[in-house]
Write an enzyme that holds these catalytic residues in place. Sequence first.
Site, PDB file in Angstrom:
ATOM      1  N   ASP A  54      76.822  40.827  92.129  1.00 37.43           N
ATOM      2  CA  ASP A  54      76.083  39.838  91.350  1.00 37.43           C
ATOM      3  C   ASP A  54      77.096  38.932  90.674  1.00 37.43           C
ATOM      4  O   ASP A  54      78.277  39.259  90.563  1.00 37.43           O
ATOM      5  CB  ASP A  54      75.189  40.512  90.303  1.00 37.43           C
ATOM      6  CG  ASP A  54      74.251  39.524  89.601  1.00 37.43           C
ATOM      7  OD1 ASP A  54      74.022  38.431  90.163  1.00 37.43           O
ATOM      8  OD2 ASP A  54      73.778  39.829  88.504  1.00 37.43           O
ATOM      9  N   SER A  55      76.613  37.793  90.199  1.00 34.78           N
ATOM     10  CA  SER A  55      77.494  36.867  89.500  1.00 34.78           C
ATOM     11  C   SER A  55      77.951  37.447  88.169  1.00 34.78           C
ATOM     12  O   SER A  55      78.961  37.019  87.616  1.00 34.78           O
ATOM     13  CB  SER A  55      76.780  35.533  89.273  1.00 34.78           C
ATOM     14  OG  SER A  55      75.604  35.728  88.518  1.00 34.78           O
ATOM     15  N   TYR A  58      75.596  31.683  88.487  1.00 33.76           N
ATOM     16  CA  TYR A  58      75.496  30.962  89.754  1.00 33.76           C
ATOM     17  C   TYR A  58      74.339  29.965  89.761  1.00 33.76           C
ATOM     18  O   TYR A  58      74.287  29.062  90.594  1.00 33.76           O
ATOM     19  CB  TYR A  58      75.267  31.945  90.906  1.00 33.76           C
ATOM     20  CG  TYR A  58      76.509  32.660  91.402  1.00 33.76           C
ATOM     21  CD1 TYR A  58      77.712  32.621  90.701  1.00 33.76           C
ATOM     22  CD2 TYR A  58      76.466  33.385  92.585  1.00 33.76           C
ATOM     23  CE1 TYR A  58      78.830  33.289  91.156  1.00 33.76           C
ATOM     24  CE2 TYR A  58      77.586  34.057  93.055  1.00 33.76           C
ATOM     25  CZ  TYR A  58      78.768  34.008  92.343  1.00 33.76           C
ATOM     26  OH  TYR A  58      79.871  34.662  92.802  1.00 33.76           O
ATOM     27  N   GLY A  59      73.375  30.155  88.881  1.00 37.78           N
ATOM     28  CA  GLY A  59      72.135  29.391  88.950  1.00 37.78           C
ATOM     29  C   GLY A  59      72.292  27.893  88.877  1.00 37.78           C
ATOM     30  O   GLY A  59      71.459  27.149  89.392  1.00 37.78           O
ATOM     31  N   CYS A 112      71.643  39.525  93.498  1.00 36.83           N
ATOM     32  CA  CYS A 112      71.634  38.240  92.810  1.00 36.83           C
ATOM     33  C   CYS A 112      70.648  37.351  93.543  1.00 36.83           C
ATOM     34  O   CYS A 112      70.825  37.075  94.740  1.00 36.83           O
ATOM     35  CB  CYS A 112      73.028  37.632  92.817  1.00 36.83           C
ATOM     36  SG  CYS A 112      73.135  35.956  92.151  1.00 36.83           S
ATOM     37  N   ASN A 113      69.609  36.910  92.857  1.00 40.87           N
ATOM     38  CA  ASN A 113      68.603  36.080  93.506  1.00 40.87           C
ATOM     39  C   ASN A 113      69.170  34.739  93.954  1.00 40.87           C
ATOM     40  O   ASN A 113      68.822  34.234  95.020  1.00 40.87           O
ATOM     41  CB  ASN A 113      67.423  35.862  92.551  1.00 40.87           C
ATOM     42  CG  ASN A 113      66.528  37.074  92.437  1.00 40.87           C
ATOM     43  OD1 ASN A 113      65.648  37.309  93.246  1.00 40.87           O
ATOM     44  ND2 ASN A 113      66.774  37.876  91.411  1.00 40.87           N
ATOM     45  N   CYS A 173      65.248  37.086  88.361  1.00 42.61           N
ATOM     46  CA  CYS A 173      66.707  37.142  88.275  1.00 42.61           C
ATOM     47  C   CYS A 173      67.073  38.552  87.867  1.00 42.61           C
ATOM     48  O   CYS A 173      66.396  39.153  87.022  1.00 42.61           O
ATOM     49  CB  CYS A 173      67.220  36.130  87.244  1.00 42.61           C
ATOM     50  SG  CYS A 173      68.985  36.257  86.870  1.00 42.61           S
ATOM     51  N   THR A 174      68.136  39.095  88.448  1.00 45.35           N
ATOM     52  CA  THR A 174      68.467  40.492  88.172  1.00 45.35           C
ATOM     53  C   THR A 174      68.914  40.715  86.734  1.00 45.35           C
ATOM     54  O   THR A 174      68.919  41.861  86.255  1.00 45.35           O
ATOM     55  CB  THR A 174      69.562  40.995  89.132  1.00 45.35           C
ATOM     56  OG1 THR A 174      70.679  40.085  89.104  1.00 45.35           O
ATOM     57  CG2 THR A 174      69.024  41.116  90.543  1.00 45.35           C
TER      58      THR A 174
END
Length: 328
Positions: free
Chosen positions: A50-51, A82-83, A113-114, A226-227
């Site tokens: 994930d970010s 990252y979004g 990570c979505n 989102c995680t």
Amino acid sequence: MKIAANTATSRIHSSSIFSDNDTIEKAMVNSDRLNHIANKDHNAPIGLFDSGIGGLSVYLHLAQQLPHERYIYYADTLHVPYGNRDSEDIKALTLTAVEWLYQQGCKLIVIACNSASAHALEIARQHYPQLPIVGLVPAVKPAVLASKSGHVAVLATKATLNGTLLDDVIATVASPSGTTVTKYFDPQLVPWVELGMPDNSETAQNLRQQLQLFAKDGIDQLVLGCTHYPFFKDFVQQEIEAQKLSMQVVDSGQAIAERVKQLLITNQLSAKTHASLDNNELETNAIAKNVRQPLVFYATKYDTSLDMLLPRLLGKHTPLRYYSYPDC
């Protein structure tokens, strides 16, 4: 494709996976990866990426269902979030992370990570055709099926909300049933989680107010897309109860864990268990005793705040080890 430089990139040999023109080199790399999976140790780790720390919410679901598996977690804290990044940046950073996990010998990788899943899942699978890679998409389907008002909301990052994965789910699941899907983005939510979610902050107050607005619009299902967001699920549920709102909260962590379990069984990659117990008995006993393998945690940018935040998010049942390079 632009690749952002960081300490992880400088220590792995990933140049070949970014060569789209050299077909001979790519064929050699793919052949090597076929052998990598064919010879995979059943007790090799499952990799998560994930970010930031949000993907730990997915890890907790995995550890509950598969406590005898080993896990290694890659947090790209140097580039979080990252979004707000463009698609090419997300692809490059995701491939760097997946390659790092591949180099650690992971038998399966979860892109927890979505945003990364929305923009880079398919290209990651193309580069690693025999490595099971699981991505995330907001849990719109169960929300639509459970909705009585025909109106659901998805909280997610801008990258996830603008990605094709979410739009595909809306088109195939929500639209045919006449369900309206409202997309909502607050750029402060991820940093709020990374800071430990102080409930007296402006972000917390904005979230309280947004729940009221959702209720006024007739939204009865709230999807945490989102995680990072499941970590404030309790906060949201408490506010829903306090404000007496008719709304349910949905996240996809449980479904992801079930998918991983299925893939391990299908690919005969489940961790070996003690000969005196069958798999079901051992798993039941492990879950009952909360026995878990240590989580190996690697961050592209270390911050001392992680020392306090990680135990708080993971709970007392998760043994934690920090990854460090041999030359550090």
